[in-house]
Design a protein around this motif. Structure first.
Motif, PDB file in Angstrom:
ATOM      1  N   LYS A 128       0.803  -1.223   0.000  1.00 43.96           N
ATOM      2  CA  LYS A 128       0.000   0.000   0.000  1.00 43.96           C
ATOM      3  C   LYS A 128       0.836   1.273   0.000  1.00 43.96           C
ATOM      4  O   LYS A 128       0.305   2.368  -0.190  1.00 43.96           O
ATOM      5  N   GLY A 129       2.145   1.142   0.248  1.00 44.23           N
ATOM      6  CA  GLY A 129       2.982   2.339   0.303  1.00 44.23           C
ATOM      7  C   GLY A 129       4.430   1.992   0.065  1.00 44.23           C
ATOM      8  O   GLY A 129       4.792   1.442  -0.979  1.00 44.23           O
ATOM      9  N   GLU A 130       5.272   2.264   1.056  1.00 45.81           N
ATOM     10  CA  GLU A 130       6.706   1.985   0.929  1.00 45.81           C
ATOM     11  C   GLU A 130       7.241   1.434   2.237  1.00 45.81           C
ATOM     12  O   GLU A 130       7.052   2.031   3.304  1.00 45.81           O
ATOM     13  N   LEU A 131       7.909   0.288   2.160  1.00 39.55           N
ATOM     14  CA  LEU A 131       8.590  -0.292   3.317  1.00 39.55           C
ATOM     15  C   LEU A 131      10.014   0.246   3.318  1.00 39.55           C
ATOM     16  O   LEU A 131      10.776   0.014   2.389  1.00 39.55           O
ATOM     17  N   MET A 132      10.377   0.973   4.362  1.00 42.72           N
ATOM     18  CA  MET A 132      11.661   1.658   4.401  1.00 42.72           C
ATOM     19  C   MET A 132      12.670   0.962   5.303  1.00 42.72           C
ATOM     20  O   MET A 132      13.871   0.981   5.038  1.00 42.72           O
ATOM     21  N   VAL A 133      12.195   0.382   6.386  1.00 41.10           N
ATOM     22  CA  VAL A 133      13.089  -0.274   7.345  1.00 41.10           C
ATOM     23  C   VAL A 133      12.402  -1.516   7.893  1.00 41.10           C
ATOM     24  O   VAL A 133      11.221  -1.483   8.247  1.00 41.10           O
ATOM     25  N   HIS A 134      13.147  -2.636   7.961  1.00 46.15           N
ATOM     26  CA  HIS A 134      12.671  -3.804   8.699  1.00 46.15           C
ATOM     27  C   HIS A 134      13.873  -4.394   9.419  1.00 46.15           C
ATOM     28  O   HIS A 134      14.539  -5.289   8.927  1.00 46.15           O
ATOM     29  N   GLY A 135      14.121  -3.840  10.575  1.00 44.44           N
ATOM     30  CA  GLY A 135      15.243  -4.297  11.388  1.00 44.44           C
ATOM     31  C   GLY A 135      16.115  -3.142  11.820  1.00 44.44           C
ATOM     32  O   GLY A 135      16.665  -2.420  10.990  1.00 44.44           O
ATOM     33  N   ILE A 136      16.215  -2.942  13.137  1.00 46.53           N
ATOM     34  CA  ILE A 136      17.008  -1.845  13.704  1.00 46.53           C
ATOM     35  C   ILE A 136      17.964  -2.435  14.733  1.00 46.53           C
ATOM     36  O   ILE A 136      17.601  -3.321  15.503  1.00 46.53           O
ATOM     37  N   ALA A 137      19.170  -1.921  14.749  1.00 44.34           N
ATOM     38  CA  ALA A 137      20.196  -2.435  15.657  1.00 44.34           C
ATOM     39  C   ALA A 137      19.976  -1.918  17.071  1.00 44.34           C
ATOM     40  O   ALA A 137      20.759  -1.128  17.604  1.00 44.34           O
ATOM     41  N   LEU A 138      18.882  -2.346  17.661  1.00 42.87           N
ATOM     42  CA  LEU A 138      18.640  -2.030  19.065  1.00 42.87           C
ATOM     43  C   LEU A 138      18.034  -3.259  19.738  1.00 42.87           C
ATOM     44  O   LEU A 138      17.407  -4.095  19.071  1.00 42.87           O
ATOM     45  N   SER A 139      18.264  -3.351  21.012  1.00 39.54           N
ATOM     46  CA  SER A 139      17.752  -4.482  21.781  1.00 39.54           C
ATOM     47  C   SER A 139      17.199  -3.973  23.103  1.00 39.54           C
ATOM     48  O   SER A 139      17.876  -3.229  23.822  1.00 39.54           O
ATOM     49  N   PRO A 140      15.915  -4.355  23.411  1.00 39.80           N
ATOM     50  CA  PRO A 140      15.011  -5.125  22.563  1.00 39.80           C
ATOM     51  C   PRO A 140      14.378  -4.252  21.491  1.00 39.80           C
ATOM     52  O   PRO A 140      14.368  -3.036  21.621  1.00 39.80           O
ATOM     53  N   GLY A 141      13.871  -4.879  20.439  1.00 41.26           N
ATOM     54  CA  GLY A 141      13.192  -4.131  19.389  1.00 41.26           C
ATOM     55  C   GLY A 141      13.771  -4.285  18.009  1.00 41.26           C
ATOM     56  O   GLY A 141      13.423  -3.539  17.091  1.00 41.26           O
ATOM     57  N   LYS A 142      14.653  -5.266  17.821  1.00 43.15           N
ATOM     58  CA  LYS A 142      15.339  -5.435  16.528  1.00 43.15           C
ATOM     59  C   LYS A 142      14.392  -5.534  15.339  1.00 43.15           C
ATOM     60  O   LYS A 142      14.653  -4.929  14.295  1.00 43.15           O
ATOM     61  N   PRO A 143      13.263  -6.277  15.408  1.00 44.15           N
ATOM     62  CA  PRO A 143      12.440  -6.454  14.209  1.00 44.15           C
ATOM     63  C   PRO A 143      11.484  -5.307  13.893  1.00 44.15           C
ATOM     64  O   PRO A 143      10.532  -5.477  13.130  1.00 44.15           O
ATOM     65  N   THR A 144      11.717  -4.127  14.452  1.00 43.43           N
ATOM     66  CA  THR A 144      10.835  -2.977  14.220  1.00 43.43           C
ATOM     67  C   THR A 144      10.762  -2.619  12.730  1.00 43.43           C
ATOM     68  O   THR A 144      11.768  -2.659  12.017  1.00 43.43           O
ATOM     69  N   ILE A 145       9.569  -2.259  12.290  1.00 47.07           N
ATOM     70  CA  ILE A 145       9.305  -1.884  10.900  1.00 47.07           C
ATOM     71  C   ILE A 145       9.026  -0.385  10.814  1.00 47.07           C
ATOM     72  O   ILE A 145       8.346   0.178  11.678  1.00 47.07           O
ATOM     73  N   ILE A 146       9.539   0.260   9.776  1.00 44.11           N
ATOM     74  CA  ILE A 146       9.199   1.641   9.475  1.00 44.11           C
ATOM     75  C   ILE A 146       8.805   1.724   8.002  1.00 44.11           C
ATOM     76  O   ILE A 146       9.535   1.248   7.134  1.00 44.11           O
ATOM     77  N   GLY A 147       7.655   2.298   7.756  1.00 46.87           N
ATOM     78  CA  GLY A 147       7.209   2.488   6.388  1.00 46.87           C
ATOM     79  C   GLY A 147       6.302   3.688   6.303  1.00 46.87           C
ATOM     80  O   GLY A 147       6.117   4.434   7.274  1.00 46.87           O
ATOM     81  N   LYS A 148       5.739   3.902   5.130  1.00 49.92           N
ATOM     82  CA  LYS A 148       4.774   4.983   4.969  1.00 49.92           C
ATOM     83  C   LYS A 148       3.672   4.534   4.017  1.00 49.92           C
ATOM     84  O   LYS A 148       3.907   3.791   3.058  1.00 49.92           O
ATOM     85  N   VAL A 149       2.467   4.979   4.328  1.00 57.93           N
ATOM     86  CA  VAL A 149       1.301   4.725   3.498  1.00 57.93           C
ATOM     87  C   VAL A 149       0.558   6.044   3.369  1.00 57.93           C
ATOM     88  O   VAL A 149       0.251   6.689   4.394  1.00 57.93           O
ATOM     89  N   GLN A 150       0.315   6.471   2.143  1.00 55.39           N
ATOM     90  CA  GLN A 150      -0.302   7.778   1.892  1.00 55.39           C
ATOM     91  C   GLN A 150       0.467   8.885   2.608  1.00 55.39           C
ATOM     92  O   GLN A 150      -0.098   9.793   3.203  1.00 55.39           O
ATOM     93  N   GLU A 151       1.794   8.756   2.555  1.00 51.08           N
ATOM     94  CA  GLU A 151       2.727   9.735   3.131  1.00 51.08           C
ATOM     95  C   GLU A 151       2.629   9.844   4.652  1.00 51.08           C
ATOM     96  O   GLU A 151       3.140  10.792   5.246  1.00 51.08           O
ATOM     97  N   LYS A 152       2.005   8.858   5.290  1.00 45.76           N
ATOM     98  CA  LYS A 152       1.904   8.853   6.748  1.00 45.76           C
ATOM     99  C   LYS A 152       2.779   7.745   7.319  1.00 45.76           C
ATOM    100  O   LYS A 152       2.823   6.647   6.760  1.00 45.76           O
ATOM    101  N   PRO A 153       3.493   8.016   8.427  1.00 42.18           N
ATOM    102  CA  PRO A 153       4.353   6.982   9.014  1.00 42.18           C
ATOM    103  C   PRO A 153       3.549   5.785   9.510  1.00 42.18           C
ATOM    104  O   PRO A 153       2.492   5.939  10.124  1.00 42.18           O
TER     105      PRO A 153
END
Length: 403
Positions: free
Chosen positions: A272-297
């Motif tokens: 539906k939009g753009e997947l920008m991040v799937h995985g961040i080097a932090l613990s806990p929380g490594k599998p966090t996703i960041i994307g946008k749909v209709q220009e909204k986070p």
């Protein structure tokens, strides 16, 4: 191209997330309704506060030079020329050799440049004996010393607390310019999730993360918009995401961010939009996703409440602040570690800790347990270039924000 569990540094993820931010529009609201909002403009008082020189103590308005050398054994004697009444301008002046009685907060009479506290004065008839010298300006608040009509009393980006509401009232601001609170939708996913009102059966758990997010969003200055529990069904999740985006400025999806057969969150965001991040080097929380749909986070949070809360604290909070324009000043408390903490180089580790006077004690617990959130007072961040800290190291931790 999507990045599926291609881990990136926390700072890079934060930069990407903030690049998606659009500041909320401004509006004007009544002072009585302003608590929790963020000022969208500087506030200047319509008058000087105080509007006159006034006494900060009960005592006698004097010329400071008259009190030089005053002491208990040899007090200075001044003639009492009158009394200042609260709420009225003085009826006379103070000249050398005279004084006037003045209560706390009253208008300083012309000619006076100091006030002697009543404890150091003895009134006898029309004379006052003063046993302590005072300096020019002592026990006086001058006109405009609190807030001036020539410069801001409060700055844009200030979160309106009860204290700030008092200042706004003093400045004569009955209608307050603020930023709209961002609306943040919350989707809780998983076949195992059941409403809080139900008793979980085998393999089920209550919907913790919706309420964790609701409270956090309100504390950070947003308006939570719970969408509800969505099962691990592509069509249901897609419909929920479309609904959430139409109702809110940002979307949080709890669960469905770990790599597995039922992980559809990343694919649907990409669809539906753009997947920008799937995985961040932090613990806990490594599998966090960041994307946008209709220009909204759109942010995919880990399913474990403790992990989700760390991501909210480390990343989502700054996004909400940027949307409202809030200028934050994180509090960091120094203390000595009571036990060692380890960390893998190349990732940021967020350790829950207890803060007690000059010590910081790590609160360890098994993955997925929520008791460490209420047993802790804040977070200790171990930078990505550090392999932990030894016992006795002085470190800085950030307490959970309390409004």
């Amino acid at each position: 191209m999507s990045r599926f569990l291609s881990v990136i540094p926390v700072d890079t993820a934060r930069t990407i997330l903030l690049s998606l931010t659009r500041k909320t529009p401004g509006k004007t609201i009544a002072l009585a309704d302003s608590h929790g909002y963020v000022l969208s403009a500087d506030i200047i008082s319509d008058i000087d506060i105080p509007g006159f020189d006034r006494s900060t103590v009960d005592g006698y308005a004097v010329c400071a030079a008259d009190t030089i050398g005053a002491g208990e054994s040899i007090p200075v004697m001044l003639r009492l020329s009158g009394r200042v009444e609260m709420g009225d301008e003085p009826s006379g002046n103070v000249s050398f050799g005279t004084c006037m009685y003045i209560p706390t907060g009253a208008y300083l009479p012309p000619g006076a440049d100091a006030v002697v506290m009543v404890e150091y004065c003895e009134e006898m008839g029309n004379d006052v004996f003063i046993s302590k010298p005072v300096a020019v300006g002592e026990n006086i608040v001058f006109r405009g010393e609190d807030f001036s009509s020539q410069k801001p009393a409060l700055h844009a980006g200030t979160r309106i607390s009860s204290r700030v509401m008092g200042v706004l009232a003093a400045c004569g601001i009955s209608e307050v310019p603020v930023s709209e609170k961002p609306r943040i939708a919350i989707i809780s996913t998983g076949n195992e999730i059941v409403p809080v009102s139900e008793i979980p059966q085998g393999g089920q758990i209550r919907d913790v993360n919706t309420y964790l997010c609701v409270g956090f969003i309100e504390e950070a200055g947003g308006i939570p918009v719970p969408v509800g529990i969505v099962r691990d069904d592509r069509t249901a999740l897609l419909d929920a995401l479309i609904q959430a985006v139409s109702q809110a400025d940002m979307v949080l999806i709890s669960g469905g961010s770990s790599k597995g057969e039922r992980d559809m969150c990343a694919d649907i965001i990409r669809q539906k939009g753009e997947l920008m991040v799937h995985g961040i080097a932090l613990s806990p929380g490594k599998p966090t996703i960041i994307g946008k749909v209709q220009e909204k986070p759109v942010i995919g949070l880990p399913g474990h409440p403790a992990s989700a809360y760390v991501v909210l604290h480390a990343l989502v909070r700054d996004l909400i602040y940027t949307m409202t324009g809030e200028i934050s000043h994180p509090v960091r408390i120094s203390g000595v570690l009571t036990s060692p903490v380890s960390s893998a180089k190349g990732r940021e580790d967020y350790i829950r800790v207890m803060l007690n006077e000059d010590t910081i004690t790590p609160v360890f617990g098994k993955s997925g347990l929520t008791n460490t959130l209420v047993a802790s007072d804040g977070l200790l961040c171990i930078p990505a270039d550090t392999e932990g800290y030894e016992k006795g190291t002085r470190v800085f931790a950030e307490p959970w924000r309390s409004l």
